[in-house]
Design a protein around this motif. Structure first.
Motif, mmCIF file in Angstrom:
data_model
loop_
_atom_site.group_PDB
_atom_site.id
_atom_site.type_symbol
_atom_site.label_atom_id
_atom_site.label_comp_id
_atom_site.label_asym_id
_atom_site.label_seq_id
_atom_site.Cartn_x
_atom_site.Cartn_y
_atom_site.Cartn_z
ATOM 1 N N MET A 14 0.823 -1.192 0.000
ATOM 2 C CA MET A 14 0.000 0.000 0.000
ATOM 3 C C MET A 14 0.869 1.259 0.000
ATOM 4 N N ARG A 15 1.895 1.292 0.843
ATOM 5 C CA ARG A 15 2.777 2.456 0.879
ATOM 6 C C ARG A 15 3.498 2.651 -0.452
ATOM 7 N N PHE A 16 3.853 1.548 -1.096
ATOM 8 C CA PHE A 16 4.530 1.623 -2.390
ATOM 9 C C PHE A 16 3.631 2.295 -3.424
ATOM 10 N N VAL A 17 2.365 1.887 -3.468
ATOM 11 C CA VAL A 17 1.407 2.475 -4.412
ATOM 12 C C VAL A 17 1.236 3.961 -4.135
ATOM 13 N N LEU A 18 1.123 4.331 -2.864
ATOM 14 C CA LEU A 18 0.978 5.732 -2.500
ATOM 15 C C LEU A 18 2.229 6.518 -2.896
ATOM 16 N N ALA A 19 3.403 5.946 -2.664
ATOM 17 C CA ALA A 19 4.652 6.621 -3.033
ATOM 18 C C ALA A 19 4.734 6.834 -4.538
ATOM 19 N N ILE A 20 4.348 5.830 -5.317
ATOM 20 C CA ILE A 20 4.347 5.958 -6.783
ATOM 21 C C ILE A 20 3.353 7.027 -7.215
ATOM 22 N N ALA A 21 2.165 7.030 -6.610
ATOM 23 C CA ALA A 21 1.149 8.024 -6.956
ATOM 24 C C ALA A 21 1.637 9.435 -6.640
ATOM 25 N N LEU A 22 2.294 9.612 -5.508
ATOM 26 C CA LEU A 22 2.803 10.935 -5.156
ATOM 27 C C LEU A 22 3.957 11.351 -6.058
ATOM 28 N N LEU A 23 4.790 10.391 -6.410
ATOM 29 C CA LEU A 23 5.938 10.682 -7.256
ATOM 30 C C LEU A 23 5.530 11.067 -8.669
ATOM 31 N N PHE A 24 4.625 10.302 -9.239
ATOM 32 C CA PHE A 24 4.236 10.521 -10.632
ATOM 33 C C PHE A 24 2.926 11.266 -10.794
ATOM 34 N N GLY A 25 2.190 11.455 -9.731
ATOM 35 C CA GLY A 25 0.912 12.149 -9.803
ATOM 36 C C GLY A 25 -0.202 11.191 -10.178
ATOM 37 N N CYS A 26 -1.404 11.567 -9.845
ATOM 38 C CA CYS A 26 -2.570 10.724 -10.105
ATOM 39 C C CYS A 26 -3.369 11.232 -11.287
ATOM 40 N N HIS A 27 -2.908 12.263 -11.920
ATOM 41 C CA HIS A 27 -3.659 12.871 -13.016
ATOM 42 C C HIS A 27 -3.499 12.068 -14.289
ATOM 43 N N ARG A 28 -4.550 12.037 -15.103
ATOM 44 C CA ARG A 28 -4.551 11.266 -16.335
ATOM 45 C C ARG A 28 -3.723 11.885 -17.443
ATOM 46 N N GLY A 29 -3.437 13.131 -17.337
ATOM 47 C CA GLY A 29 -2.767 13.781 -18.446
ATOM 48 C C GLY A 29 -1.869 14.899 -17.985
ATOM 49 N N PRO A 30 -1.671 15.884 -18.856
ATOM 50 C CA PRO A 30 -0.794 16.997 -18.523
ATOM 51 C C PRO A 30 -1.385 17.868 -17.418
ATOM 52 N N THR A 31 -0.581 18.768 -16.910
ATOM 53 C CA THR A 31 -1.030 19.690 -15.876
ATOM 54 C C THR A 31 -2.179 20.535 -16.406
ATOM 55 N N VAL A 32 -3.182 20.712 -15.570
ATOM 56 C CA VAL A 32 -4.339 21.524 -15.936
ATOM 57 C C VAL A 32 -3.987 22.999 -15.710
ATOM 58 N N PRO A 33 -4.136 23.841 -16.730
ATOM 59 C CA PRO A 33 -3.778 25.255 -16.568
ATOM 60 C C PRO A 33 -4.689 25.977 -15.584
ATOM 61 N N ASP A 34 -4.129 26.991 -14.939
ATOM 62 C CA ASP A 34 -4.896 27.829 -14.018
ATOM 63 C C ASP A 34 -5.529 28.984 -14.783
ATOM 64 N N GLY A 35 -6.566 29.542 -14.184
ATOM 65 C CA GLY A 35 -7.168 30.747 -14.737
ATOM 66 C C GLY A 35 -8.225 30.470 -15.784
ATOM 67 N N ASP A 36 -8.800 31.536 -16.255
ATOM 68 C CA ASP A 36 -9.886 31.484 -17.232
ATOM 69 C C ASP A 36 -9.301 31.294 -18.625
ATOM 70 N N VAL A 37 -9.338 30.063 -19.114
ATOM 71 C CA VAL A 37 -8.745 29.782 -20.425
ATOM 72 C C VAL A 37 -9.604 30.305 -21.564
ATOM 73 N N LEU A 38 -10.890 30.471 -21.353
ATOM 74 C CA LEU A 38 -11.734 31.008 -22.419
ATOM 75 C C LEU A 38 -11.400 32.464 -22.698
ATOM 76 N N THR A 39 -11.050 33.209 -21.667
ATOM 77 C CA THR A 39 -10.610 34.578 -21.879
ATOM 78 C C THR A 39 -9.292 34.575 -22.640
ATOM 79 N N ALA A 40 -8.422 33.601 -22.322
ATOM 80 C CA ALA A 40 -7.123 33.515 -22.996
ATOM 81 C C ALA A 40 -7.269 33.221 -24.482
ATOM 82 N N VAL A 41 -8.302 32.461 -24.871
ATOM 83 C CA VAL A 41 -8.515 32.193 -26.294
ATOM 84 C C VAL A 41 -9.406 33.252 -26.932
#
Length: 142
Positions: free
Chosen positions: A1-28
């Motif tokens: 269990m600790r190994f899985v948690l360590a891997i998740a923290l190391l590599f992140g649990c997100h499915r893809g790239p980092t989600v940008p902050d802020g209002d992206v519709l204004t940016a486009v």
């Protein structure tokens, strides 16, 4: 269990790239898209993976009453217009001058942003997406 948690923290649990902050519709520069979820696609006119997922993105957005947006990160406007016409793309589209790809650190396409009604990104995906990821994406932004 600790190994899985360590891997998740190391590599992140997100499915893809980092989600940008802020209002992206204004940016486009598309304020008319506020008020309902949006499925933003960063693509090129010559990427076979990008072209294959455009109809899937159209269907996924339509099924959830979401906006669909295409941002062409390379190529000429006439090439992008050819893709828009060929796919009968119903949403907003634009050709990026490089500002958006730099702002969101987009290194490859297809890159998908799932945007909530408030304009803030909820999720991001890199690469060709198919069932069930893409059809479920706009629902997650409501």
């Amino acid at each position: 269990m600790r190994f899985v948690l360590a891997i998740a923290l190391l590599f992140g649990c997100h499915r893809g790239p980092t989600v940008p902050d802020g209002d992206v519709l204004t940016a486009v520069n598309r304020p008319e898209l506020h008020g309902k979820p949006s499925l933003g696609r960063f693509v090129t006119p010559t990427c076979s993976h990008c072209l294959a997922t455009i109809p899937r993105a159209i269907d996924a957005a339509a099924a959830e009453g979401a906006n669909v947006v295409a941002v062409f990160v390379a190529g000429k406007e006439e090439n992008a217009k050819g893709v828009i016409d060929h796919t009968h793309f119903p949403g907003a589209w634009m050709v990026d001058d490089g500002a958006l790809t730099r702002r969101y650190s987009i290194k490859s396409v297809p890159y998908i942003l799932v945007v909530g009604p408030d304009g803030n990104a909820r999720d991001a995906y890199l690469g060709e997406q198919d069932h069930p990821t893409l059809p479920d994406a706009p629902a997650s932004a409501k």
